[in-house]
Write an enzyme that holds these catalytic residues in place. Structure first.
Site, short mmCIF file in Angstrom:
data_model
loop_
_atom_site.label_atom_id
_atom_site.label_comp_id
_atom_site.label_asym_id
_atom_site.label_seq_id
_atom_site.Cartn_x
_atom_site.Cartn_y
_atom_site.Cartn_z
N HIS A 100 -5.28 4.03 4.51
CA HIS A 100 -5.46 2.80 4.67
C HIS A 100 -4.35 2.16 4.87
O HIS A 100 -3.60 2.35 5.23
CB HIS A 100 -4.96 2.71 2.82
CG HIS A 100 -4.02 3.19 2.50
ND1 HIS A 100 -3.72 4.58 1.99
CD2 HIS A 100 -2.76 2.63 1.97
CE1 HIS A 100 -2.50 4.57 1.14
NE2 HIS A 100 -2.19 3.52 1.13
N HIS A 102 -2.10 -1.30 5.34
CA HIS A 102 -1.84 -2.65 5.13
C HIS A 102 -1.23 -3.21 5.40
O HIS A 102 -0.19 -3.33 6.82
CB HIS A 102 0.10 -2.26 4.20
CG HIS A 102 0.60 -0.60 3.55
ND1 HIS A 102 0.96 -1.19 2.10
CD2 HIS A 102 0.17 0.56 3.69
CE1 HIS A 102 0.91 0.76 1.29
NE2 HIS A 102 0.35 1.32 2.29
P1 AMP Z 1 1.02 4.30 0.34
O1 AMP Z 1 2.14 4.53 -0.55
O2 AMP Z 1 1.11 3.89 1.95
O3 AMP Z 1 0.34 5.39 0.27
O4 AMP Z 1 -0.06 3.17 -0.26
C1 AMP Z 1 -0.66 3.59 -1.31
C2 AMP Z 1 -0.56 1.53 -1.73
O5 AMP Z 1 -1.34 1.97 -3.20
C3 AMP Z 1 1.08 1.16 -2.92
O6 AMP Z 1 1.26 -0.33 -2.05
C4 AMP Z 1 0.41 0.85 -3.98
O7 AMP Z 1 1.26 -0.06 -4.54
C5 AMP Z 1 -0.99 0.80 -4.24
N1 AMP Z 1 -1.98 1.12 -5.09
C6 AMP Z 1 -1.89 2.26 -5.75
N2 AMP Z 1 -3.07 2.03 -6.91
C7 AMP Z 1 -3.72 1.03 -6.71
C8 AMP Z 1 -4.51 0.49 -7.57
N3 AMP Z 1 -5.28 0.70 -8.28
N4 AMP Z 1 -4.94 -1.07 -6.81
C9 AMP Z 1 -4.26 -1.15 -6.26
N5 AMP Z 1 -3.20 -1.24 -5.36
C10 AMP Z 1 -3.21 0.48 -5.71
#
Ligand code: AMP
Ligand code: ZN
Length: 137
Positions: A100, A102
């Site tokens: 993903h 950001h």
């Molecule tokens: P990363 O640390 O780069 O893997 O980012 C994962 C991101 O996903 C974090 O910023 C979390 O806050 C976000 N995240 C995890 N679960 C959810 C969810 N159910 N809905 C929206 N964002 C999420």
């Protein structure tokens, strides 16, 4: 679709999310624990663990979409700046192992810290690194 992958489920709509955009390849959602107001995630519908798995065609479409979303965020949020961030591996801060991107809007005084301490480099080491990386491209 990977079993037990939360972003596969979110991307395909089986877990609800604050969706700002969706097409046949991607879903763009608001991060549930945002770094700042309006923090978005671009999630491919197909499962890729990380950047090493992502194919070029998807990557191209994804970054093209990122430019669109970034402009929409700038207009809607009136942010002062925006960081594009993508984490690969636990050491790099990846917590969800479905690729993903950001998009983090930045505001004066937001106290988000995405910076690092720059190190000295030497020319010989840079040359070795340049050759090593180049070989694998
Ligand atoms: P990363 O640390 O780069 O893997 O980012 C994962 C991101 O996903 C974090 O910023 C979390 O806050 C976000 N995240 C995890 N679960 C959810 C969810 N159910 N809905 C929206 N964002 C999420
Ligand atoms: Zn997945």
């Amino acid at each position: 679709m990977k079993e037990d992958c939360i972003f596969c489920k979110i991307a395909r709509g089986s877990i609800p999310s604050a969706t700002v955009y969706e097409d046949s390849h991607f879903r763009v959602i608001l991060d549930i624990n945002p770094a700042t107001k309006g923090h978005c995630l671009i999630i491919p519908k197909e499962h890729f663990d990380n950047i090493y798995d992502l194919d070029g065609e998807t990557a191209g479409k994804l970054f093209s979409l990122a430019t669109c979303i970034a402009r929409a965020m700038k207009d809607a949020l009136k942010c002062d700046g925006l960081n594009v961030l993508q984490n690969n591996g636990q050491i790099a801060g990846q917590t969800v192992f479905h690729f993903h991107l950001h998009l983090i809007p930045r505001y004066e005084g937001d106290e988000v810290n995405l910076t690092w301490t720059p190190h000295e480099s030497d020319a010989e080491e840079l040359e070795e690194l340049r050759k090593a990386i180049r070989k694998g491209i």
